[in-house]
Enzyme design. Structure first.
Site, PDB file in Angstrom:
ATOM      1  CE1 TYR A 489    -100.882  19.893  34.063  1.00  9.35           C
ATOM      2  CE2 TYR A 489    -102.839  19.093  34.927  1.00  9.35           C
ATOM      3  CZ  TYR A 489    -101.438  19.678  35.293  1.00  9.35           C
ATOM      4  OH  TYR A 489    -101.025  20.010  36.333  1.00  9.35           O
ATOM      5  CB  SER A 569     -96.748  21.304  34.812  1.00  7.93           C
ATOM      6  OG  SER A 569     -96.553  21.139  36.378  1.00  7.93           O
ATOM      7  CG  ASP A 652     -90.323  25.493  37.421  1.00  4.25           C
ATOM      8  OD1 ASP A 652     -91.121  25.803  38.330  1.00  4.25           O
ATOM      9  OD2 ASP A 652     -90.883  24.752  36.381  1.00  4.25           O
ATOM     10  CG  HIS A 687     -94.319  25.704  36.544  1.00  2.00           C
ATOM     11  ND1 HIS A 687     -93.642  24.500  36.629  1.00  2.00           N
ATOM     12  CD2 HIS A 687     -95.767  25.302  36.632  1.00  2.00           C
ATOM     13  CE1 HIS A 687     -94.352  23.576  36.398  1.00  2.00           C
ATOM     14  NE2 HIS A 687     -95.623  23.816  36.535  1.00  2.00           N
TER      15      HIS A 687
END
Length: 716
Positions: A489, A569, A652, A687
């Site tokens: 991430y 993301s 999203d 999302h």
């Protein structure tokens, strides 16, 4: 499968030659739908920036051409995914691994215990309650009955202080927008109150007859899922009145970029208003003395001014509040503030420790502080005065959560999970230290058959970075390299800690390795770790992730052609960036709901908040950094790329799907070799939160089937 009802609107085959494995020749390379290219070039800070696919930013609901493009792409992708040999196995096994009973940590109000429970394969988790801890379980809300496709979810929920009413929010189709409602628990009937245009909101009761929530102005028609979010305000709603009568408690019209949310301390004394301007943990705090509301109304007084540091009110007893902060303590400390005098009086209670403070609660007469030790949880106990007592023994390397409770009440519940252990819920009496299991799942596997290991490696600049490696014990003990799924991430101060995932467990059961790299940009080691991976340090994030892949191959954990990468993301941005920078290193990748156009991310919905991590595209220095790694703008044409499956969803409204649409169109036009670059576009999903179980299983099977094919992982 998703709808794929229209014919292809043209095709352009890829032609660059590169070596292919025998297995990879079994499925023909897809022919991509033709995508219209605009002649659109802008000069930005002296650079010519082409944006031929800007039309794909339009909302699919409002632009038929975008809708046709989505249909055509899904048609090609579905046809390809249906041929993957391991896809059916993953669908079946992930479904089996999902099929276990799951509970949330209970919340006690008025002698009633509230919690969600999913029997296994329910699309959404119903909400239950018991009269007393050992009382009969009663169904309170079942969101599975709210929509035929299971895509309407229960968002936040809070029982009233006396346990007679429930305040809750509804999330439809994955959107960040929430509808707030109230029900009478004894009758099971809706009270009738309904709040619209709430987003990024807390839900906090004020006594028994009203609550605080945050909302934005109603967007223009057709702009629900794309308009920028400005002018959030905090409101009070009194039960039995229309939303139009709600009282605006706090707003900053002179600072429209500031957002505001609120909580109420467990004794009902203080409303705590948090204000922020972005994603950084930098807050202003204002208070409302609810005991004085009859005489002073909604008088708001400042406690912390200036968006400089992180502050969080843990709870209060009378005039004294316990607060966590990173002011003068990058790893956080605990302080008190006494409001009984003319001026607040601050005092340090628990100094900054060597570990990062990740959570804090006041239960009975104790502080429970959870820390991160190399990205794994440690739970420590202190008196309210800061004297340490015996720690809470956890079940190993994993993540602890919960510890909800109130000062004066010694009962608490907490959860524990790890990569090979689904969540178990524990009840603890802080007065006696006695711990018992409230809910533990019956498993479809033996956790002891799997090894969870933590290793450390050096990044490009010598920084020591931790990673978790999960494998079957027989695979780990054999010493043989295994196809590996590397996840990362690297942003927004978010820590990746151990947790159970049915889909990742299926990958490991199939003989693969699952690896999580705790790269910079996260919060695993506090502010310095976050700062080391954002703004003009963002390249460190990509270097850390690339170094993780190189380490896995060099250590013989992963074969040369067996490394797949995944991120969602900000992690989708990560996958896109490193695929551009080191296409030779990876066999395959899944970029999920990613931020792919770094020059226009701040123009849609919540994107403007992200400038804290990314910088401002409108500022020349920031623009230069963003342009250098933006996935959409740095695709290396005529280069052999890994197989890439981009995943997004039509609803999203956090990272709008136009990011993934434009990025995929650019990939498909760039002549990137024989491995496919495909996009999977889910309908009635957002999302990630609120996604129904059946959609989650289907998507995971598609993704893992794709990654397994290109890393040569064959389920045994």
């Amino acid at each position: 499968m998703r709808s794929a009802s229209i014919a292809l609107i043209g095709a352009a085959a890829i032609a660059i030659s590169a070596p292919m494995t025998a297995a990879a020749q079994d499925i023909a390379a897809p022919e991509y739908p033709e995508t219209y290219q605009q002649d659109l070039v802008e000069e930005i800070f002296g650079q010519q920036i082409a944006d031929p696919y800007r039309w794909l930013e339009d909302d699919v609901r409002n632009n038929p051409e975008v809708a046709n493009w989505v249909e055509a792409q899904n048609t090609v992708t579905d046809a390809y995914l249906e041929q993957l040999p391991a896809r059916a196995w993953f669908a079946e096994r992930i479904g089996e691994l999902y099929n276990y009973e799951r509970f949330s940590t209970p919340v006690e109000k008025g002698g009633r215990y509230f919690y969600t429970r999913n029997t296994g394969l329910q699309n959404q988790s119903p909400l239950y309650y018991r009269e007393g801890l050992d009382g009969e379980q009663k169904l309170l809300l079942d969101p599975n009955a709210w929509a035929d496709d299971g895509a309407t979810a229960l968002g936040g929920w809070v029982p009233s202080p006396d346990g007679t009413k429930l305040l809750y929010s509804v999330q439809d189709g994955g959107t960040d927008w929430r509808i707030i409602r109230v029900m009478d628990i004894d009758t099971g009937e809706q009270i009738g109150d309904e709040i619209r245009w709430a987003k990024f909101t807390g839900l906090s009761w004020v006594g028994e007859d009203g609550f605080l929530y945050s909302r934005f102005p109603e967007p223009e028609e057709g702009e629900d899922f794309q308009a920028l979010n400005y002018n959030q305000a905090l409101f009070y709603h009194k039960l039995g009145t229309p939303q139009s009568d709600d009282v605006q408690v706090y707003a900053t019209p002179d600072e429209p970029e500031a957002g505001h949310s609120a909580g109420v301390t467990s004794d009902g004394r203080w409303a705590v208003i948090y204000s922020s301007k972005g994603t950084d943990s930098r807050y202003e705090i204002h208070l409302v003395d609810l005991d004085a509301r009859d005489t002073r109304g909604w008088e708001v007084m400042p406690l912390v001014e200036g968006f400089d540091h992180a502050w969080g009110v843990i709870d209060s007893i009378g005039d004294k509040l316990w607060v966590s902060t990173n002011k003068d303590a990058p790893l956080y400390r605990v302080m008190t503030v006494d409001l009984s005098g003319d001026e607040p009086v601050w005092a340090e209670i628990v100094p900054e420790q060597e570990q990062t403070l990740a959570g804090a609660s006041m239960i009975g007469d104790r502080l429970v502080l959870s820390y991160l030790q190399d990205a794994s949880s440690v739970a420590r106990v202190f008196t309210f005065e800061g004297n340490e007592r015996a720690p809470i023994e956890l079940a190993g390397l994993g993540t602890v959560g919960g510890f909800r409770g109130d000062p004066g009440k010694s009962e608490t519940f907490y959860s524990f999970s790890s990569y090979n252990r689904p969540t178990t819920i524990y009840r603890m009496d802080m007065a006696t230290g006695e711990t018992s299991i409230f809910a533990a799942p019956d498993l479809q596997f033996d956790p002891d058959d799997f090894a969870v290991e933590q290793r450390f490696y050096n990044s490009k600049d010598g920084t020591r970075v931790p990673m978790f490696i999960v494998r079957r014990k027989d695979v780990a003990e054999s010493g043989a390299a295994a196809p590996t799924l590397l996840y990362g991430y690297g942003g927004f101060d978010i820590s990746l800690t151990p947790g159970f995932s049915p889909s990742r467990m299926a990958w490991v059961e199939a003989g693969g390795a699952y690896v999580v790299a705790n790269i910079r940009g996260g919060g695993e080691y506090g502010k310095a770790w976050h700062d080391g991976g954002r703004l003009d340090n963002k390249q460190n994030v990509f270097d850390d992730f690339i170094a993780a892949g190189e380490f896995l191959i060099a250590e013989g954990i992963t074969p040369q052609d067996g490394l797949a990468i995944q991120g969602g993301s900000n992690g989708g941005l990560l996958v896109g960036a490193v695929a551009n920078q080191r296409p030779d290193l990876f066999a395959a990748g899944n970029a999920a709901v990613g931020v792919m156009d770094m020059l226009r991310f701040d123009r849609f919905t919540a994107g403007r908040y992200w400038v804290d991590d990314y910088g401002y595209p409108s500022k020349e220095d920031d623009f230069a950094v963003l342009r250098a790694y933006s996935p959409y703008h740095n695709i290396a044409a005529n280069t052999a790329y890994p197989a890439l499956l981009v995943t997004t969803a039509d609803t999203d409204d956090r990272v709008v799907p136009g990011h993934s649409f434009k990025y995929t169109a650019a990939l498909q036009a760039a002549n990137l070799g024989p491995r496919p670059q495909l996009i999977r576009i889910e309908t009635r999903a957002g999302h990630g939160s609120g996604k129904p179980t059946d959609k989650a299983i289907e998507e995971a099977a598609d993704v893992l089937g794709f990654l397994a094919y290109w890393t040569k992982l064959s389920p045994e």
